[in-house]
Scaffold this active site. Structure first.
Site, PDB file in Angstrom:
ATOM      1  N   TYR A  98     -15.309   9.221  13.864  1.00  0.00           N
ATOM      2  CA  TYR A  98     -16.389   8.406  14.415  1.00  0.00           C
ATOM      3  C   TYR A  98     -17.075   7.687  13.271  1.00  0.00           C
ATOM      4  O   TYR A  98     -17.919   8.248  12.577  1.00  0.00           O
ATOM      5  CB  TYR A  98     -17.380   9.297  15.169  1.00  0.00           C
ATOM      6  CG  TYR A  98     -18.584   8.569  15.709  1.00  0.00           C
ATOM      7  CD1 TYR A  98     -18.451   7.595  16.694  1.00  0.00           C
ATOM      8  CD2 TYR A  98     -19.863   8.864  15.246  1.00  0.00           C
ATOM      9  CE1 TYR A  98     -19.554   6.935  17.195  1.00  0.00           C
ATOM     10  CE2 TYR A  98     -20.984   8.210  15.746  1.00  0.00           C
ATOM     11  CZ  TYR A  98     -20.822   7.252  16.720  1.00  0.00           C
ATOM     12  OH  TYR A  98     -21.918   6.587  17.234  1.00  0.00           O
ATOM     13  N   TYR A 103     -13.540   0.762  21.750  1.00  0.00           N
ATOM     14  CA  TYR A 103     -14.579   1.695  21.293  1.00  0.00           C
ATOM     15  C   TYR A 103     -14.689   2.846  22.278  1.00  0.00           C
ATOM     16  O   TYR A 103     -14.950   2.645  23.470  1.00  0.00           O
ATOM     17  CB  TYR A 103     -15.903   0.956  21.184  1.00  0.00           C
ATOM     18  CG  TYR A 103     -16.939   1.652  20.345  1.00  0.00           C
ATOM     19  CD1 TYR A 103     -17.093   1.332  19.000  1.00  0.00           C
ATOM     20  CD2 TYR A 103     -17.800   2.600  20.896  1.00  0.00           C
ATOM     21  CE1 TYR A 103     -18.067   1.945  18.223  1.00  0.00           C
ATOM     22  CE2 TYR A 103     -18.770   3.213  20.134  1.00  0.00           C
ATOM     23  CZ  TYR A 103     -18.903   2.887  18.794  1.00  0.00           C
ATOM     24  OH  TYR A 103     -19.871   3.497  18.036  1.00  0.00           O
TER      25      TYR A 103
END
Length: 388
Positions: free
Chosen positions: A341, A297
């Protein structure tokens, strides 16, 4: 407590379908429509229909409730529905929840989804503007008056301490940005397709919050992503190679807050990631040496380095050198800095493609992928593997 012993979830469920909308800065349609498009695409990929689905999992921040998505997508009765808290930290936990439901017989086919207009609508990067009174808000209130108003500013505190503790400069973060954009440049689905960058580009990008520059921060995206989870046995009868859930975990550290855990013993690591790492390695029986691809991430580059260190791929302060050396294939879709995203859900999809052998940046023989979720908040992680 399960946090101190291996669990038995591994090998009982698999991701069998992935689907997404296009990734854009202005989708031109509602978040519900994005969710339904992604769900239908994932079911088509899995060779299943809405009638097969009896479970849905999403994020607390999602504006499209499970029953509304079910109705709009043509899904009938539900025996399981769930939402995971803490923003991007929820990504891998959605699959964990789905796998738990499948393994226990509560549901047969569970779809995990996330959809938002995070660029054209509410932009998380704009920081705290208005929120209802909560205990979490009170914790943030200790920092907001001093100018810590945005996610970048919250991360910058830890990033500055990390650089100081290990005698590094902010250029060390550039290795993550360059790597992600290199992979995104070869990914037609990525927003930054065909647009690689160099370390010089990173160093020349404008400051956001010292020591973070623009290219240390993920983009803001409109789009949707969905994943289909079912049993390993059923997966073997479906058209795509399954990505088996080898291990799944959630984790929150001591003195955990949302992005502002400044009163811990140190700021150079991510204790919540350490909780997840211990559980994934313990339950899977694997170690860093067994991982073929890492999908980490990357909302902000410093936390990628800290994750590598918490998982044991390298020592404290060595994450930048590890990335620079290409010691492990990372974020082969381009990550959230390069592709999109989507609160980490698109990263899980890339891990599935690596197991299937269909990634645009395919790692030959990839059989084990590590996926992480949002850090700085209570988080989650997955190890996915090939069947057999």
């Amino acid at each position: 407590m399960s946090i101190r012993r291996a669990d038995s979830l591994g090998g009982k469920a698999a991701i069998v379908g992935i689907g997404a909308t296009e990734f854009s800065k202005d989708s031109g349609r509602s978040e519900l429509k994005l969710a339904v498009e992604a769900v239908r695409a994932a079911l088509d990929d899995a060779g299943l229909t809405p009638a097969d689905v009896d479970g849905l999992v999403t994020f607390t921040m999602d504006t499209s409730p499970e029953i509304t998505v079910a109705q709009a997508a043509g899904i009938g009765e539900l025996s399981f529905f769930s939402r995971i808290h803490y923003g991007g930290g929820a990504a891998c936990a959605t699959v964990q929840q789905a796998a738990l439901a499948v393994a226990s017989g509560i549901a047969d086919v569970v779809v995990c989804y996330r959809a938002f207009n995070e660029r054209s609508g509410r932009r998380f990067g704009s920081g705290v503007q208005r929120r209802e009174p909560t205990a979490e808000g009170a914790a943030l209130g200790w920092n907001l008056p001093y100018g810590l108003l945005t996610p970048a500013s919250w991360v910058a505190m830890a990033a500055r301490r990390y650089l100081h503790a290990y005698g590094l400069g902010p250029e060390v973060f550039g290795h993550v940005a360059v790597l992600d954009r290199r992979h995104a440049a070869r990914n037609p689905a990525a927003y930054f397709h065909g647009k690689p960058i160099t370390l010089a580009d990173h160093a020349a990008s404008r400051w956001i919050v010292d020591p973070l520059r623009l290219l240390d921060c993920c983009q803001e995206t409109d789009g949707g992503q969905a994943l289909v989870v079912t049993s390993v046995e059923r997966a073997r009868d479906l058209p795509r190679p399954p990505a088996v859930v080898v291990a799944a975990a959630q984790g929150a550290g001591r003195s955990q807050e949302q992005m502002t855990s400044y009163y811990r013993d140190g700021l150079t690591g991510l204790p919540e990631t350490a909780v997840v790492a211990r559980q994934l390695w313990r339950s899977s029986g694997l170690s860093p040496a067994d991982i073929d691809v890492g999908i980490l991430y990357d909302h902000f580059t410093p936390f990628v380095l800290m994750q590598l260190e918490e998982f044991g791929f390298c020592g404290p302060g060595e994450g930048g050198a590890f990335v620079a050396a290409d010691a492990l294939p990372l974020n082969t879709h381009g990550g959230q800095l390069g592709e999109a995203y989507l609160h980490g859900m698109n990263g899980i999809a890339e891990a599935v493609r690596q197991i299937r052998g269909t990634s645009v940046n395919q790692v030959p023989g990839a059989a084990r992928t590590l996926v992480t979720a949002g850090t700085g908040v209570p988080t989650s992680g997955l190890v996915l593997g090939a069947d057999g």
